[in-house]
Design a protein around this motif. Sequence first.
Motif, PDB file in Angstrom:
ATOM      1  N   MET A  36       0.848  -1.196   0.000  1.00 38.99           N
ATOM      2  CA  MET A  36       0.000   0.000   0.000  1.00 38.99           C
ATOM      3  C   MET A  36       0.878   1.239   0.000  1.00 38.99           C
ATOM      4  O   MET A  36       1.879   1.316   0.697  1.00 38.99           O
ATOM      5  CB  MET A  36      -0.900  -0.012   1.237  1.00 38.99           C
ATOM      6  N   GLU A  37       0.508   2.230  -0.836  1.00 38.07           N
ATOM      7  CA  GLU A  37       1.233   3.494  -0.842  1.00 38.07           C
ATOM      8  C   GLU A  37       0.915   4.267   0.439  1.00 38.07           C
ATOM      9  O   GLU A  37      -0.202   4.214   0.954  1.00 38.07           O
ATOM     10  CB  GLU A  37       0.806   4.333  -2.052  1.00 38.07           C
ATOM     11  N   THR A  38       1.885   4.971   0.968  1.00 39.75           N
ATOM     12  CA  THR A  38       1.652   5.796   2.146  1.00 39.75           C
ATOM     13  C   THR A  38       1.851   7.246   1.774  1.00 39.75           C
ATOM     14  O   THR A  38       2.532   7.578   0.811  1.00 39.75           O
ATOM     15  CB  THR A  38       2.637   5.424   3.273  1.00 39.75           C
ATOM     16  N   THR A  39       1.277   8.129   2.560  1.00 39.56           N
ATOM     17  CA  THR A  39       1.428   9.547   2.264  1.00 39.56           C
ATOM     18  C   THR A  39       2.873   9.996   2.390  1.00 39.56           C
ATOM     19  O   THR A  39       3.304  10.921   1.721  1.00 39.56           O
ATOM     20  CB  THR A  39       0.553  10.380   3.216  1.00 39.56           C
ATOM     21  N   ALA A  40       3.642   9.304   3.210  1.00 42.02           N
ATOM     22  CA  ALA A  40       5.044   9.704   3.392  1.00 42.02           C
ATOM     23  C   ALA A  40       5.867   9.478   2.147  1.00 42.02           C
ATOM     24  O   ALA A  40       6.907  10.085   1.962  1.00 42.02           O
ATOM     25  CB  ALA A  40       5.661   8.933   4.565  1.00 42.02           C
ATOM     26  N   SER A  41       5.428   8.564   1.253  1.00 41.37           N
ATOM     27  CA  SER A  41       6.232   8.228   0.091  1.00 41.37           C
ATOM     28  C   SER A  41       6.401   9.391  -0.871  1.00 41.37           C
ATOM     29  O   SER A  41       7.193   9.326  -1.787  1.00 41.37           O
ATOM     30  CB  SER A  41       5.618   7.036  -0.651  1.00 41.37           C
ATOM     31  N   ALA A  42       5.621  10.462  -0.682  1.00 46.58           N
ATOM     32  CA  ALA A  42       5.773  11.618  -1.552  1.00 46.58           C
ATOM     33  C   ALA A  42       6.949  12.480  -1.124  1.00 46.58           C
ATOM     34  O   ALA A  42       7.310  13.417  -1.821  1.00 46.58           O
ATOM     35  CB  ALA A  42       4.489  12.445  -1.548  1.00 46.58           C
ATOM     36  N   GLY A  43       7.576  12.197   0.035  1.00 53.93           N
ATOM     37  CA  GLY A  43       8.559  13.106   0.601  1.00 53.93           C
ATOM     38  C   GLY A  43       9.991  12.661   0.494  1.00 53.93           C
ATOM     39  O   GLY A  43      10.758  12.921   1.414  1.00 53.93           O
ATOM     40  N   TRP A  44      10.384  11.992  -0.591  1.00 49.84           N
ATOM     41  CA  TRP A  44      11.780  11.592  -0.724  1.00 49.84           C
ATOM     42  C   TRP A  44      12.657  12.828  -0.910  1.00 49.84           C
ATOM     43  O   TRP A  44      12.258  13.807  -1.524  1.00 49.84           O
ATOM     44  CB  TRP A  44      11.955  10.675  -1.927  1.00 49.84           C
ATOM     45  N   THR A  45      13.892  12.739  -0.406  1.00 46.10           N
ATOM     46  CA  THR A  45      14.858  13.818  -0.617  1.00 46.10           C
ATOM     47  C   THR A  45      16.155  13.231  -1.149  1.00 46.10           C
ATOM     48  O   THR A  45      16.487  12.057  -0.907  1.00 46.10           O
ATOM     49  CB  THR A  45      15.162  14.570   0.692  1.00 46.10           C
ATOM     50  N   PHE A  46      16.905  14.059  -1.870  1.00 41.62           N
ATOM     51  CA  PHE A  46      18.197  13.633  -2.392  1.00 41.62           C
ATOM     52  C   PHE A  46      19.155  13.307  -1.250  1.00 41.62           C
ATOM     53  O   PHE A  46      19.985  12.401  -1.348  1.00 41.62           O
ATOM     54  CB  PHE A  46      18.776  14.732  -3.284  1.00 41.62           C
ATOM     55  N   GLU A  47      19.027  14.040  -0.146  1.00 41.29           N
ATOM     56  CA  GLU A  47      19.914  13.817   1.009  1.00 41.29           C
ATOM     57  C   GLU A  47      19.742  12.420   1.587  1.00 41.29           C
ATOM     58  O   GLU A  47      20.700  11.847   2.134  1.00 41.29           O
ATOM     59  CB  GLU A  47      19.642  14.870   2.085  1.00 41.29           C
ATOM     60  N   GLU A  48      18.536  11.847   1.503  1.00 44.25           N
ATOM     61  CA  GLU A  48      18.337  10.495   2.010  1.00 44.25           C
ATOM     62  C   GLU A  48      19.181   9.481   1.238  1.00 44.25           C
ATOM     63  O   GLU A  48      19.666   8.500   1.810  1.00 44.25           O
ATOM     64  CB  GLU A  48      16.854  10.119   1.910  1.00 44.25           C
ATOM     65  N   LEU A  49      19.363   9.715  -0.041  1.00 50.86           N
ATOM     66  CA  LEU A  49      20.170   8.806  -0.854  1.00 50.86           C
ATOM     67  C   LEU A  49      21.664   9.097  -0.741  1.00 50.86           C
ATOM     68  O   LEU A  49      22.474   8.183  -0.568  1.00 50.86           O
ATOM     69  CB  LEU A  49      19.753   8.917  -2.330  1.00 50.86           C
ATOM     70  N   ALA A  50      22.030  10.359  -0.856  1.00 50.16           N
ATOM     71  CA  ALA A  50      23.443  10.716  -1.024  1.00 50.16           C
ATOM     72  C   ALA A  50      24.075  11.371   0.190  1.00 50.16           C
ATOM     73  O   ALA A  50      25.287  11.578   0.207  1.00 50.16           O
ATOM     74  CB  ALA A  50      23.591  11.644  -2.232  1.00 50.16           C
ATOM     75  N   ARG A  59      13.968   3.205   7.556  1.00 53.47           N
ATOM     76  CA  ARG A  59      12.569   3.330   7.973  1.00 53.47           C
ATOM     77  C   ARG A  59      11.591   3.363   6.805  1.00 53.47           C
ATOM     78  O   ARG A  59      10.390   3.461   7.016  1.00 53.47           O
ATOM     79  CB  ARG A  59      12.390   4.608   8.815  1.00 53.47           C
ATOM     80  N   ARG A  60      12.107   3.259   5.571  1.00 52.38           N
ATOM     81  CA  ARG A  60      11.239   3.514   4.429  1.00 52.38           C
ATOM     82  C   ARG A  60      11.269   2.414   3.373  1.00 52.38           C
ATOM     83  O   ARG A  60      10.715   2.587   2.289  1.00 52.38           O
ATOM     84  CB  ARG A  60      11.618   4.846   3.787  1.00 52.38           C
ATOM     85  N   THR A  61      11.908   1.301   3.650  1.00 57.71           N
ATOM     86  CA  THR A  61      12.041   0.267   2.617  1.00 57.71           C
ATOM     87  C   THR A  61      10.699  -0.345   2.221  1.00 57.71           C
ATOM     88  O   THR A  61      10.457  -0.614   1.041  1.00 57.71           O
ATOM     89  CB  THR A  61      12.990  -0.845   3.090  1.00 57.71           C
ATOM     90  N   VAL A  96      12.496   8.301  -8.168  1.00 59.29           N
ATOM     91  CA  VAL A  96      13.182   8.600  -9.427  1.00 59.29           C
ATOM     92  C   VAL A  96      13.047  10.076  -9.773  1.00 59.29           C
ATOM     93  O   VAL A  96      14.005  10.718 -10.218  1.00 59.29           O
ATOM     94  CB  VAL A  96      12.619   7.704 -10.562  1.00 59.29           C
ATOM     95  N   ASP A  97      11.855  10.634  -9.565  1.00 53.75           N
ATOM     96  CA  ASP A  97      11.652  12.060  -9.812  1.00 53.75           C
ATOM     97  C   ASP A  97      12.626  12.900  -8.999  1.00 53.75           C
ATOM     98  O   ASP A  97      13.247  13.843  -9.508  1.00 53.75           O
ATOM     99  CB  ASP A  97      10.226  12.462  -9.423  1.00 53.75           C
ATOM    100  N   SER A 116      17.195  16.437  -8.956  1.00 56.62           N
ATOM    101  CA  SER A 116      18.377  16.883  -8.220  1.00 56.62           C
ATOM    102  C   SER A 116      19.621  16.879  -9.096  1.00 56.62           C
ATOM    103  O   SER A 116      20.471  17.768  -8.989  1.00 56.62           O
ATOM    104  CB  SER A 116      18.606  15.990  -6.996  1.00 56.62           C
ATOM    105  N   LEU A 117      19.749  15.875  -9.977  1.00 55.05           N
ATOM    106  CA  LEU A 117      20.941  15.738 -10.806  1.00 55.05           C
ATOM    107  C   LEU A 117      20.748  16.330 -12.196  1.00 55.05           C
ATOM    108  O   LEU A 117      21.701  16.368 -12.980  1.00 55.05           O
ATOM    109  CB  LEU A 117      21.337  14.262 -10.913  1.00 55.05           C
TER     110      LEU A 117
END
Length: 397
Positions: A1-15, A39-41, A124-125, A130-131
Amino acid sequence: METTASAGWTFEELAGDPGTFYSGYFGKQPLLRRGALARRTEELLSVGRLDDLLAMETVPPAYLRVARNGQGVSSKAYTRVVRAGGAALSETVVPEQVYELFRSGATVTWNYLHHLLPSARRLVDTLAQSLGAPAEAVAFLTPAGHDGYAPHHDPVDVFVVQTSGTKHWRVWDRPEASRGDSATYTAEELGAPALQTTLHPGDVLYLPYGTPHAAAAGDQVSLHLSLTVERRRWRDLLAETVQQVLADEAFADSVRPDRDLDGPAHARMTALLCERLAAAAPAAPAPRPQGGTRPPREFQRLASLTGLTPAARLRRSPVPVELGRSDGGKTRLTAAGHTVAVPDAVAGALRLLEAGGSLPAGELFPGASEPRSLSAAASLTRLGVLEPVPATGGTPR
């Protein structure tokens, strides 16, 4: 199930810190970030979600790739042709055959996963924006204790996100001599790995373009997401900037081959090009349908417009609008591929809104009745020219 939090990815979380990433790792060396997405996998990707996709039985073969013992398996082993009325309609993946290959030790790869899962698309967006380069999401599902693909390097930068199980990675230094955009290797010719590590759910591993690597699942089924980035290079940026400059009418005249190729005209136009390039801003990245733009939510937008009231405040949307001249009390309006004629008074209100601010839907058409103004406002809002002001935003007229 999609969660509302999934809209809040940041580049800093990855890099991590962008400054540190760009100065120390981008295009230079691998970066391992333990627990960066711990916490988001589940909201990003799960084994069960891949089951759901496969169960649809409408997955085109281009989205799925299977490899066993480091080598690709022919798609004929897990696809069939869908027929209706004796005619072949399309080719599709057969879930039972994919499961059988997985049970026998094959790795199942999902290409373009961002086309299928909103959670992957949002991440991906974020990466693409970011890049400033196109990005894609590819999922790798590997049986416990089995290798994925033979040692190889990719023609893209890769952010590996482990989402389930564990996977042991071997990473080698990039060869001094390039072997093309992609290549496979033997462990013997690569020598000892520069990095050996086991990724756990939430770990992120960045691999620059051309970095040889290989991975094997641990004692559980392993699932990881590879976010690939086709890095923007100087030749791409300069070519786009040149094309942007050449669109100017100053370069639109025809060339006379009898006098212009070697004469002063050629030198003059070359000098003009150099002058314009020196003053030009770098070309902005073009929208990338494979992940560089956020997917539209048109159904949701249109549904939110139901019951537009005269008091609802509206503002100009980001959609480009072209307003022509007045003709018989009507102004030609072009937006989103549509051309309509609107009353001059409505066109005037739209021009005022270009500077910002908002107005009630019942006042969009000055001099007209409230119902007529509301009708015009609803039509332009459906077209995307206007948008409702959020309850906490907007500036009154």
